[in-house]
Scaffold this active site. Structure first.
Site, mmCIF file in Angstrom:
data_model
loop_
_atom_site.group_PDB
_atom_site.id
_atom_site.type_symbol
_atom_site.label_atom_id
_atom_site.label_comp_id
_atom_site.label_asym_id
_atom_site.label_seq_id
_atom_site.Cartn_x
_atom_site.Cartn_y
_atom_site.Cartn_z
ATOM 1 N N GLU A 88 28.171 26.978 -1.350
ATOM 2 C CA GLU A 88 27.402 25.939 -0.047
ATOM 3 C C GLU A 88 28.269 25.802 0.802
ATOM 4 O O GLU A 88 28.060 26.195 1.927
ATOM 5 C CB GLU A 88 27.409 24.707 -0.550
ATOM 6 C CG GLU A 88 25.883 24.230 -1.651
ATOM 7 C CD GLU A 88 26.462 25.281 -3.198
ATOM 8 O OE1 GLU A 88 27.709 25.076 -3.761
ATOM 9 O OE2 GLU A 88 25.483 25.154 -3.444
ATOM 10 N N HIS A 139 17.087 15.715 -1.011
ATOM 11 C CA HIS A 139 17.208 14.465 -2.055
ATOM 12 C C HIS A 139 18.629 14.453 -2.467
ATOM 13 O O HIS A 139 19.575 13.925 -3.280
ATOM 14 C CB HIS A 139 16.942 15.760 -3.231
ATOM 15 C CG HIS A 139 16.251 17.229 -3.091
ATOM 16 N ND1 HIS A 139 15.743 17.222 -2.340
ATOM 17 C CD2 HIS A 139 15.382 16.225 -4.465
ATOM 18 C CE1 HIS A 139 14.291 17.812 -3.374
ATOM 19 N NE2 HIS A 139 14.193 17.254 -3.991
#
Lengths: 345, 290
Positions: A88, A139
């Site tokens: 990420e 999320h």
């Protein structure tokens, strides 16, 4: 997407490829993640629409192209889509590198990994150089439910909103997300966009017109109480306001979709006109929207004020609905908290 | 001011490059004194690399710092910016006079470079481990835009401890970013000691090669070798990303600083300043191993 908007379940649709090995004998078995538990995001679709007329748009993800539906973008603009695998920070920093070359880079992954793991890359590589990177944390909150604390994101707003020159925004549903994405094209500097799990209950029946980052939206008027909220807590807050109305409590509901820069005028107005403010958020009660509103009110008019979120603890494991009920972040919970706050319980 | 040349691979003499490397070291002395502290030794190790890249190799145009087709240079070891600033001024990106206020309140020039404040700086740096990821993104942008610029990223050797470097190395190999050139200033020391004692980075070449990179290893103070390595690079396109490991000596050019742990940051004043100045003026001398 239409199914989600209609509130229907898509559990009959599963991921996975056809083939002998994939023939299941018991129809209760499930291969892959049930679509109902997957976000039916319009994310990839809307970005692909925008990219049709804007060559600057590129999309990056970190091994979640199916989960966040950036796959829909890849299908239409394969040359402008990049899957960075499970890395990420590399994704976010590379997005900044692309932005420095004139692209508008949308980098999407779970909020816990986008904002919390990626925090320093967002600050140092995106916000500080004022680059058009849009980090999309989906999320968020505890919408990952029983996946647990590693996958919860109850600190992201607190972390992101202390970063200078970063726009922090939360979208409540797919229609608002479209508005946010459209507004993001011309927003100066970097953004953090917080999303739920993609099947968040509908708040906006159509894409809100005149949506402007930094301008709160009053969704319901009232003079006894103001609920300030955003994102996935908007729908239950509106439902709570309806229940409170039946109890004679006229409740204003403000969608504070942009947490930074914060619409301080709307907060002061609510304080003056309703005298009581309850902030509802799917976030640790420290550092989030409640804290941001409190910072405005410290200098502002006298008002009764209460923060309502997840207490300063790691949330329990459980299905999301169970967690929302437990932490009183569903409509009945918010209704009860509001009544207690006003001494009307 | 040195005349800029927007083509890659301009014809300058090795003597001229040696003079510019000397200029980098002298300016590092001068600017450190203004700040009261400076990263001498990490800059000295990269002086020949700066000179070769900026005066003989990079495709840049100081008159147009944001030229879309320019080569990008990312100083991932941002603490060597003190050596880059005078080069950019010398090439005409800005007036050398601006450096007189180096690091003073409100100056655009801090210890680590800020792309928003300094023409010619392609990306801000300072937090180690980020630069190669930036380079991956820039190279991907070049591919999307069908431009043939190359992206150069200079990393420190200690910086290779950062995990994100390897995320980027993996991605560069995966995306086959031949236009991405990493240069490791292998000056042997990090702050706490020799890299191999603190946290070993070798075998750097094998490690990158296993991630799909083409690797060269050269003496980073030998300008002929540096130029040969740069001139041998392949153009941007689909292929192996390219690594140049430049074996260097931290602090090279001032004896007391060479491979010394005491000069990562320091401040030379008075006679010490003059001694170092004179030593640098004399040019690089063969090293006598202690």
């Amino acid at each position: 997407m239409a199914d989600i908007e209609n509130g229907q379940d898509q559990s009959a649709i599963f991921r996975g490829t056809a083939g002998d090995d994939n023939v299941l004998k018991d129809n209760r078995s499930v291969q892959g993640t049930p679509a109902a538990a997957m976000p039916a995001f319009i994310l990839g679709e809307e970005l692909a629409d925008l990219a049709d007329s804007d060559p600057r748009i590129v999309v990056l993800t970190a091994d979640l192209a199916s989960a966040n539906r950036t796959r829909d973008f890849e299908h239409r603009h394969p040359d402008r889509f990049f899957d960075f695998g499970i890395a990420e920070r590399n994704m976010i920093t590379a997005a900044a590198g692309m932005a420095s070359c004139g692209h508008i880079a949308y980098a999407a992954t779970f909020a816990s990994f986008a904002a919390i793991l990626g925090a320093e890359t967002i600050r140092t590589d995106c916000a500080y150089p004022k680059l058009p990177v849009r980090v999309i944390g989906h999320h968020s909150g505890m919408s990952m439910g029983f996946y647990g604390t590693s996958h919860h994101s109850l600190e992201d707003i607190g972390m992101m909103r202390t970063i200078a020159d970063l726009t922090v925004v939360a979208a409540a549903d797919s229609n608002q997300l479209r508005a946010v994405l459209r507004a993001s094209i011309d927003q100066p500097g970097a953004m953090y966009i917080r999303l739920g799990r993609g099947r968040d209950p509908q708040v906006y029946e159509r894409v809100p017109e005149n949506f402007r980052l930094g301008e709160a939206i009053t969704l319901r008027e009232g003079r006894d109480l103001t609920i300030i909220t955003m994102g996935a807590e908007l729908r239950p807050s509106l439902d709570a306001a309806a229940a409170l109305a039946e109890a004679g409590i006229a409740t204003r509901v403000i969608d504070m979709h942009t947490i930074k820069p914060l619409d301080a005028a709307a907060i002061r107005r609510a304080a003056e006109e309703t005298g009581a403010i309850l902030v509802v958020e799917e976030h640790n009660v420290t550092g989030g929207l409640g804290s941001a509103v409190a910072e405005v009110l410290v200098d502002g008019p006298r008002v009764r004020f209460r923060r309502h979120g997840v207490p300063d603890e790691f949330a329990l494991i459980g299905p999301p609905a169970g967690l929302y009920a437990h932490y009183r972040l569903d409509a009945p919970g918010i209704t009860a908290v509001a009544k207690e706050f006003l001494g009307r319980a | 001011m040195t005349r800029p040349d927007t083509s890659r691979g301009h014809n300058v003499s090795l003597d001229f490059l040696a003079d510019r490397a000397r200029f980098v070291r002298l300016e590092t002395l001068r600017l450190s004194r203004i700040a009261g502290a400076g990263h001498y030794s990490s800059t000295f190790s990269a002086a020949e690399l700066f000179a070769a890249l900026y005066y003989a190799h990079l495709r840049i145009n100081p008159a147009e710092p944001r030229w879309p087709d320019r080569d990008r240079f990312i100083l991932s070891k941002g603490h060597a910016a003190i050596g880059l600033y005078p080069v950019l001024a010398d090439l005409g990106f800005y007036d050398m006079k601006l450096l007189e206020n180096y690091t003073r309140l409100g100056s655009p020039f801090g210890d680590h470079p800020d792309m928003k404040k300094i023409p010619g700086v392609d990306f801000s740096s300072g937090s180690l481990g980020h630069g190669l990821s930036v380079g991956v993104g820039m190279a991907l942008s070049g591919r999307v835009e069908k431009r043939d610029f190359r992206v150069y990223c200079m990393l420190g050797d200690g910086e290779l401890n950062e995990g994100q470097v390897w995320e980027a190395a993996m991605a560069a190999g995966h995306f086959k970013l031949q236009g991405l050139v990493a240069i490791v200033d292998r000056n042997q020391l990090c702050i706490d000691g020799n890299t191999e004692q603190v946290m070993s980075v070798e075998p750097i070449g094998d490690r990158f090669a296993s991630f799909g990179w083409a690797v060269q290893r050269i003496d980073g103070h030998d300008l002929e070798a540096v130029m040969a390595a740069l001139e041998g690079l392949k153009p941007a396109g689909e292929g192996k990303p390219q690594l140049i490991i430049a074996d260097t000596i931290k602090g090279r050019g001032v004896k007391r600083m060479e491979l010394s742990l005491n000069w990562h940051v320091g401040n030379l004043v008075g006679e010490d300043y003059d001694d170092a100045w004179n030593e640098i003026m004399a040019g690089l001398q063969p090293r006598v191993e202690a």
